[in-house]
Motif scaffolding. Structure first.
Motif, PDB file in Angstrom:
ATOM      1  N   ALA A 285       4.600  -5.729  -4.219  1.00  0.00           N
ATOM      2  CA  ALA A 285       5.179  -4.429  -4.022  1.00  0.00           C
ATOM      3  C   ALA A 285       5.260  -4.005  -2.648  1.00  0.00           C
ATOM      4  O   ALA A 285       5.188  -2.763  -2.265  1.00  0.00           O
ATOM      5  CB  ALA A 285       4.209  -3.459  -4.904  1.00  0.00           C
ATOM      6  N   THR A 286       5.382  -4.961  -1.688  1.00  0.00           N
ATOM      7  CA  THR A 286       5.633  -4.443  -0.376  1.00  0.00           C
ATOM      8  C   THR A 286       7.041  -4.113   0.012  1.00  0.00           C
ATOM      9  O   THR A 286       7.795  -4.429  -0.865  1.00  0.00           O
ATOM     10  CB  THR A 286       5.262  -5.813   0.654  1.00  0.00           C
ATOM     11  OG1 THR A 286       6.249  -6.617   0.517  1.00  0.00           O
ATOM     12  CG2 THR A 286       3.986  -6.410   0.281  1.00  0.00           C
ATOM     13  N   ASN A 287       7.421  -3.496   1.194  1.00  0.00           N
ATOM     14  CA  ASN A 287       8.791  -3.339   1.670  1.00  0.00           C
ATOM     15  C   ASN A 287       9.352  -4.263   2.180  1.00  0.00           C
ATOM     16  O   ASN A 287      10.535  -4.140   2.613  1.00  0.00           O
ATOM     17  CB  ASN A 287       8.801  -2.005   2.262  1.00  0.00           C
ATOM     18  CG  ASN A 287       8.237  -2.069   3.697  1.00  0.00           C
ATOM     19  OD1 ASN A 287       7.570  -3.040   4.014  1.00  0.00           O
ATOM     20  ND2 ASN A 287       8.017  -1.047   4.244  1.00  0.00           N
ATOM     21  N   ASP A 288       8.775  -5.566   2.182  1.00  0.00           N
ATOM     22  CA  ASP A 288       9.506  -6.724   2.911  1.00  0.00           C
ATOM     23  C   ASP A 288       9.860  -7.810   1.657  1.00  0.00           C
ATOM     24  O   ASP A 288       8.742  -8.226   0.997  1.00  0.00           O
ATOM     25  CB  ASP A 288       8.300  -7.181   3.697  1.00  0.00           C
ATOM     26  CG  ASP A 288       8.859  -8.355   4.712  1.00  0.00           C
ATOM     27  OD1 ASP A 288      10.091  -8.983   4.332  1.00  0.00           O
ATOM     28  OD2 ASP A 288       8.570  -8.524   5.645  1.00  0.00           O
TER      29      ASP A 288
ATOM     30  N   GLN B 149       8.752 -12.524  -1.734  1.00  0.00           N
ATOM     31  CA  GLN B 149       9.191 -14.182  -2.186  1.00  0.00           C
ATOM     32  C   GLN B 149       7.982 -14.870  -1.806  1.00  0.00           C
ATOM     33  O   GLN B 149       7.790 -15.848  -2.633  1.00  0.00           O
ATOM     34  CB  GLN B 149      10.432 -14.512  -1.453  1.00  0.00           C
ATOM     35  CG  GLN B 149      11.839 -13.629  -2.062  1.00  0.00           C
ATOM     36  CD  GLN B 149      12.057 -13.927  -3.535  1.00  0.00           C
ATOM     37  OE1 GLN B 149      11.638 -15.042  -4.086  1.00  0.00           O
ATOM     38  NE2 GLN B 149      12.655 -12.825  -4.004  1.00  0.00           N
ATOM     39  N   THR B 150       7.235 -14.792  -0.782  1.00  0.00           N
ATOM     40  CA  THR B 150       6.374 -15.585  -0.285  1.00  0.00           C
ATOM     41  C   THR B 150       5.118 -15.669  -1.387  1.00  0.00           C
ATOM     42  O   THR B 150       4.399 -16.467  -1.700  1.00  0.00           O
ATOM     43  CB  THR B 150       5.893 -15.220   1.121  1.00  0.00           C
ATOM     44  OG1 THR B 150       6.619 -15.419   2.008  1.00  0.00           O
ATOM     45  CG2 THR B 150       4.542 -15.952   1.464  1.00  0.00           C
TER      46      THR B 150
ATOM     47  N   GLY C 277       0.978  -1.360   0.026  1.00  0.00           N
ATOM     48  CA  GLY C 277      -0.045  -0.110   0.060  1.00  0.00           C
ATOM     49  C   GLY C 277       0.665   1.295  -0.087  1.00  0.00           C
ATOM     50  O   GLY C 277       0.178   2.275   0.331  1.00  0.00           O
ATOM     51  N   GLY C 278       2.243   1.044  -0.372  1.00  0.00           N
ATOM     52  CA  GLY C 278       3.042   2.367  -0.492  1.00  0.00           C
ATOM     53  C   GLY C 278       3.053   3.104  -1.853  1.00  0.00           C
ATOM     54  O   GLY C 278       2.388   2.485  -2.423  1.00  0.00           O
TER      55      GLY C 278
ATOM     56  N   VAL D 219      -6.191  -4.070  -4.321  1.00  0.00           N
ATOM     57  CA  VAL D 219      -5.086  -3.721  -3.338  1.00  0.00           C
ATOM     58  C   VAL D 219      -5.139  -4.684  -2.101  1.00  0.00           C
ATOM     59  O   VAL D 219      -6.160  -4.367  -1.493  1.00  0.00           O
ATOM     60  CB  VAL D 219      -4.868  -2.269  -3.224  1.00  0.00           C
ATOM     61  CG1 VAL D 219      -3.686  -2.001  -2.094  1.00  0.00           C
ATOM     62  CG2 VAL D 219      -4.706  -1.701  -4.555  1.00  0.00           C
ATOM     63  N   ILE D 220      -4.206  -5.396  -1.807  1.00  0.00           N
ATOM     64  CA  ILE D 220      -4.143  -6.058  -0.585  1.00  0.00           C
ATOM     65  C   ILE D 220      -2.841  -5.507   0.521  1.00  0.00           C
ATOM     66  O   ILE D 220      -1.858  -5.302   0.148  1.00  0.00           O
ATOM     67  CB  ILE D 220      -3.642  -7.414  -0.707  1.00  0.00           C
ATOM     68  CG1 ILE D 220      -4.720  -8.124  -1.908  1.00  0.00           C
ATOM     69  CG2 ILE D 220      -3.893  -8.212   0.761  1.00  0.00           C
ATOM     70  CD1 ILE D 220      -5.927  -8.246  -1.338  1.00  0.00           C
ATOM     71  N   SER D 221      -3.342  -4.601   1.507  1.00  0.00           N
ATOM     72  CA  SER D 221      -2.640  -3.861   2.413  1.00  0.00           C
ATOM     73  C   SER D 221      -3.313  -3.680   3.456  1.00  0.00           C
ATOM     74  O   SER D 221      -4.516  -2.976   3.367  1.00  0.00           O
ATOM     75  CB  SER D 221      -1.840  -2.776   1.770  1.00  0.00           C
ATOM     76  OG  SER D 221      -0.951  -2.316   2.651  1.00  0.00           O
TER      77      SER D 221
END
Length: 208
Positions: free
Chosen positions: A80-83, A88-89, A21-22, A41-43
């Protein structure tokens, strides 16, 4: 390394899932707007712009952390997460038939989103295969200057002219000759290319 296979895909009615969501997720969503894709969007959190888009119904925002079920029915998936672990998951959870783009892992992605601009029917994209989006952006800017707004009307003219040529000109050699003639600087710069085209078409037809 295998070469990429460049294509232009119609997304109308197809599901695109963006996890994150960034700002990166916002850029992915912005590029999808107007394609007809069904964007989810999933966040747990989202930028103000993503919230706005959800509030007016242009996207669906599911306020939650990622789970494998979120990918059901998705055609395109954007991790598109920051992790990196989460991204990768997401990749591992996708099926072989689903295409995944990972913001932080170009080499591990199934596809890249090129730097792109549109002039009506003319679509021009530049990609470095994830090596340097900055270089792709610079090349795109150069091409935008070269292929300016006049190409929008010109390409539309080429589309309609081609349809008429295919319908009215039967001899293959004449057809190729006229198609080549209209793709020229003269027709691009012509103040009345429709009249020029009719003269060309008429002359060619009378010569048959």
């Amino acid at each position: 390394m295998n070469s990429n296979y460049p294509i232009i895909v119609r997304l109308d009615g197809k599901k695109a899932v963006v996890i994150g969501g960034g700002r990166v997720a916002e850029r992915k969503v912005t590029r999808l707007l107007g394609t007809g894709a069904l964007i989810t969007v999933i966040s747990p959190i989202a930028t103000d712009e993503l919230k706005r888009l959800a509030s007016i119904g242009l996207i669906r925002w599911r306020v939650k952390s990622f789970s494998k079920e979120d990918l059901e029915g998705a055609f395109l998936i954007f991790a598109a997460t920051n992790d990196n672990v989460v991204n990768q998951t997401i990749k591992e959870a996708a099926s072989e038939q689903q295409l995944v783009n990972m913001a932080d892992d170009p080499d591990g992605s199934d596809f890249h989103v090129p730097s792109h601009f549109q002039r009506g029917r003319l679509s021009i994209s530049v990609s470095t295969g994830g090596a340097s989006p900055t270089l792709a952006g610079k090349i795109k800017e150069q091409l935008e200057s070269q292929f300016d707004e006049q190409f929008e009307d010109y390409v539309e003219f080429l589309f309609s002219a081609r349809q008429r040529i295919l319908q009215e000109v039967k001899e293959p050699s004449r057809k190729r000759e006229i198609l080549s003639a209209i793709v020229s600087e003269e027709f691009l710069k012509s103040p009345d290319r429709e009249a020029d085209f009719l003269r060309l078409l008429h002359n060619k037809r009378n010569d048959v």
